[in-house]
Design a protein around this motif. Structure first.
Motif, PDB file in Angstrom:
ATOM      1  N   PRO A   1      41.079  33.625  39.420  1.00  0.00           N
ATOM      2  CA  PRO A   1      42.148  33.431  38.418  1.00  0.00           C
ATOM      3  C   PRO A   1      43.253  32.488  38.884  1.00  0.00           C
ATOM      4  CG  PRO A   1      41.535  35.746  38.530  1.00  0.00           C
ATOM      5  CD  PRO A   1      40.832  35.060  39.650  1.00  0.00           C
ATOM      6  N   LEU A   2      43.511  32.435  40.208  1.00  0.00           N
ATOM      7  CA  LEU A   2      44.546  31.525  40.710  1.00  0.00           C
ATOM      8  C   LEU A   2      44.167  30.072  40.467  1.00  0.00           C
ATOM      9  CD1 LEU A   2      45.602  33.171  44.103  1.00  0.00           C
ATOM     10  CD2 LEU A   2      46.931  33.054  42.000  1.00  0.00           C
ATOM     11  N   LEU A   3      42.874  29.759  40.601  1.00  0.00           N
ATOM     12  CA  LEU A   3      42.427  28.381  40.387  1.00  0.00           C
ATOM     13  C   LEU A   3      42.595  27.961  38.930  1.00  0.00           C
ATOM     14  CD1 LEU A   3      39.176  28.463  42.561  1.00  0.00           C
ATOM     15  CD2 LEU A   3      41.384  27.488  43.170  1.00  0.00           C
ATOM     16  N   GLU A   4      42.623  28.952  38.050  1.00  0.00           N
ATOM     17  CA  GLU A   4      42.800  28.666  36.630  1.00  0.00           C
ATOM     18  C   GLU A   4      44.265  28.686  36.214  1.00  0.00           C
ATOM     19  OE1 GLU A   4      40.451  31.570  34.704  1.00  0.00           O
ATOM     20  OE2 GLU A   4      38.528  30.842  35.529  1.00  0.00           O
ATOM     21  N   GLY A   5      45.174  28.863  37.170  1.00  0.00           N
ATOM     22  CA  GLY A   5      46.600  28.840  36.862  1.00  0.00           C
ATOM     23  C   GLY A   5      47.179  30.170  36.482  1.00  0.00           C
ATOM     24  N   GLN A   6      46.411  31.246  36.609  1.00  0.00           N
ATOM     25  CA  GLN A   6      46.903  32.566  36.244  1.00  0.00           C
ATOM     26  C   GLN A   6      47.668  33.194  37.409  1.00  0.00           C
ATOM     27  OE1 GLN A   6      43.711  35.012  34.780  1.00  0.00           O
ATOM     28  NE2 GLN A   6      42.868  33.386  33.473  1.00  0.00           N
ATOM     29  N   THR A   7      48.490  34.178  37.103  1.00  0.00           N
ATOM     30  CA  THR A   7      49.268  34.903  38.112  1.00  0.00           C
ATOM     31  C   THR A   7      48.428  36.053  38.669  1.00  0.00           C
ATOM     32  OG1 THR A   7      51.314  34.356  36.954  1.00  0.00           O
ATOM     33  CG2 THR A   7      51.415  36.127  38.580  1.00  0.00           C
ATOM     34  N   GLN A   8      48.485  36.214  39.971  1.00  0.00           N
ATOM     35  CA  GLN A   8      47.682  37.254  40.610  1.00  0.00           C
ATOM     36  C   GLN A   8      48.392  37.739  41.874  1.00  0.00           C
ATOM     37  OE1 GLN A   8      43.783  35.968  41.743  1.00  0.00           O
ATOM     38  NE2 GLN A   8      43.032  38.023  42.173  1.00  0.00           N
ATOM     39  N   THR A   9      48.261  39.027  42.157  1.00  0.00           N
ATOM     40  CA  THR A   9      48.850  39.619  43.364  1.00  0.00           C
ATOM     41  C   THR A   9      47.786  39.676  44.455  1.00  0.00           C
ATOM     42  OG1 THR A   9      50.357  40.963  42.038  1.00  0.00           O
ATOM     43  CG2 THR A   9      50.012  41.634  44.326  1.00  0.00           C
ATOM     44  N   LEU A  10      48.107  39.118  45.635  1.00  0.00           N
ATOM     45  CA  LEU A  10      47.161  39.057  46.741  1.00  0.00           C
ATOM     46  C   LEU A  10      47.797  39.596  48.015  1.00  0.00           C
ATOM     47  CD1 LEU A  10      45.627  35.481  46.318  1.00  0.00           C
ATOM     48  CD2 LEU A  10      44.612  37.649  45.614  1.00  0.00           C
TER      49      LEU A  10
END
Length: 458
Positions: free
Chosen positions: A234-243
């Motif tokens: 999802p990060l590669l698609e520009g979405q926000t994600q918690t890692l």
């Protein structure tokens, strides 16, 4: 007449012999004088030869001394000339340095600041994962660090562009292809995601980047809920994600290997550690079963004590049933029969306790065996590879320490269980003996009263 002639002849002979002897002595003296004179002449000739040799050597040494003196004078002239030239050069250099300082002015301070920042940036680049795809201006930074002169405008521009490049790379989530060496030592190209300047994520999770060898290697241990190539899509698609991110850029991830879990420590014990764990499991099972059995037996005995007239299926009931089976018996026979039953019940009560005690004693001995085995492995590694790298000795030392701990940990609960179970069995045996003694006393009183009645009847 004849006598006189004889005397004359004898006198003549004596005179002749005396004359001959004197002439011989004179000839010998003349020969000695000649020999002495000849020896003296030879010695004088030898002395003249030596004097001539000495004079010739003296002339040679004087010529060599004169040559050395001339060489010394020549060298001294060269030294004086070079000293004068050195002094002149120093004076000229000092003047040139002063002229350079006056002409450069504040440029020297600027050069120092530029070099210091370039060194700091170079140090950061040498440990940054951005070298995978975003260190285009790194050679310009190296040139500034190595330069001995003022940086050019091109180099200053390159330093600024390199800093700007790293700032931009620190906020990027980029998909890259990296050379990757797996646990088996096989090198291939792996697809990865560069998470700014914080970490590289592959299908296996975080990987460590080696700038010197320009290759990625796996960490020994991944964090809990660590990201993988699939979870960060999802990060590669520009979405926000918690890692889960390592803010130290790999230091904390590397330290995870130094904090092994309980299973990792148990694995370090090797075969001996597994045997100790099996012994611990067997001992705990024996202790648990015997503990449950003794608790049930003690509960039945408590119930039996409340109703001693109805013997049940329990150790005390079996002791009481011996008294009820035969009413007509002597006290001695009853005592022996009760002792037989108590001993039989005691063997049942203590069943498995000897095995538990044996396992408790065997566990630390196996731990000591693992310690010795681990130290042998360690010494073999030292013999092969030396003791320069502690990592090569870690396996043997871990086995030596873990097996010792396992042996002690396994022995303590089994010893405690053995002591508790032995106390419980001893308590039950005491109850049986007390009840048996009471039955013997009752039988003795009964026999005594019967004998008294018979005596009164008689």
């Amino acid at each position: 007449m004849n006598l006189k002639m004889k005397l004359n002849v004898a006198f003549s002979l004596c005179l002749l012999s005396l004359t001959t002897s004197v002439m011989a002595d004179n000839a010998g003296e003349n020969n000695l004088v000649d020999q002495a004179q000849m020896s003296q002449r030879q010695e004088q000739q030898h002395n003249r030869t030596r004097e001539a040799s000495f004079k010739e050597t003296e002339q040679t040494l004087r010529a060599e001394a004169e040559r050395l003196e001339k060489a010394k004078a020549t060298l001294q002239k060269e030294i004086d000339s070079l000293t004068a030239q050195f002094s002149k050069n120093e004076s000229s250099l000092a003047k040139q340095e002063e002229k350079l300082r006056l002409e450069t002015g504040t440029l020297g301070e600027i050069f120092g600041v530029v070099r210091q920042n370039a060194k700091t940036l170079k140090s950061d680049l040498s440990h940054s994962i951005t070298s995978v795809d975003r260190q285009v201006y790194a050679p310009i930074v190296d040139d500034i660090v190595e330069a001995k002169s003022l940086p050019s405008l091109k180099q200053l521009n390159g330093l600024w562009q390199s800093m700007n490049e790293q700032i931009q790379a620190g906020g990027e989530v980029a998909q890259v292809n990296i050379p990757y060496v797996n646990d088996g030592g096989v090198k291939n190209t792996e697809q990865a995601v560069r998470l700014g300047s914080f970490g590289l994520i592959t299908a296996q999770g975080y990987v460590a980047w080696d700038n010197g060898k320009h290759v990625a290697i796996p960490y020994l241990k991944q964090p809990d809920d660590g990201p993988t190539l699939t979870t960060v899509s999802p990060l590669l698609e520009g979405q926000t994600q918690t890692l889960v991110v390592d803010p130290s850029k790999g230091t904390l991830l590397a330290q995870l290997a130094n904090a092994p879990t309980l299973m990792d420590r148990l694995k370090a014990g090797g075969v001996v550690g597994n045997i100790i764990l099996v012994i611990l499991a067997i001992g705990l099972i024996i202790g648990l079963l015997r503990g449950i059995s003794l608790v049930v037996i003690k509960q039945k005995i408590k119930v039996q004590l409340k109703d001693p007239q109805q013997p049940g299926n329990n150790p005390l009931g079996r002791v009481l049933s011996v008294y009820d089976k035969e009413k007509h018996r002597s006290v001695e026979a009853l005592e022996l029969r009760l002792l037989e039953v108590v001993v039989d019940e005691q063997s049942h009560l203590e069943k498995g306790l000897s095995m538990l005690k044996l396992l408790a004693a065997l566990a630390p001995m196996l731990g000591l065996l693992g310690t010795v085995t681990g130290m042998i492995d360690t010494f073999q590694v030292i013999t092969q590879f030396g003791n320069g790298d502690p990592k090569v000795m870690a396996g043997g030392i871990s086995m030596a320490l873990v097996t010792t701990v396992l042996g002690l940990v396994a022995a303590m609960p089994m010893l405690l269980a053995h002591n508790i179970l032995s106390s419980q069995a001893e308590s039950i045996r005491t109850i049986l003996e007390k009840q048996g003694i009471g039955l013997v006393a009752a039988q003795a009183e009964k026999d005594h009263s019967t004998e008294g009645e018979l005596e009164q009847a008689a």
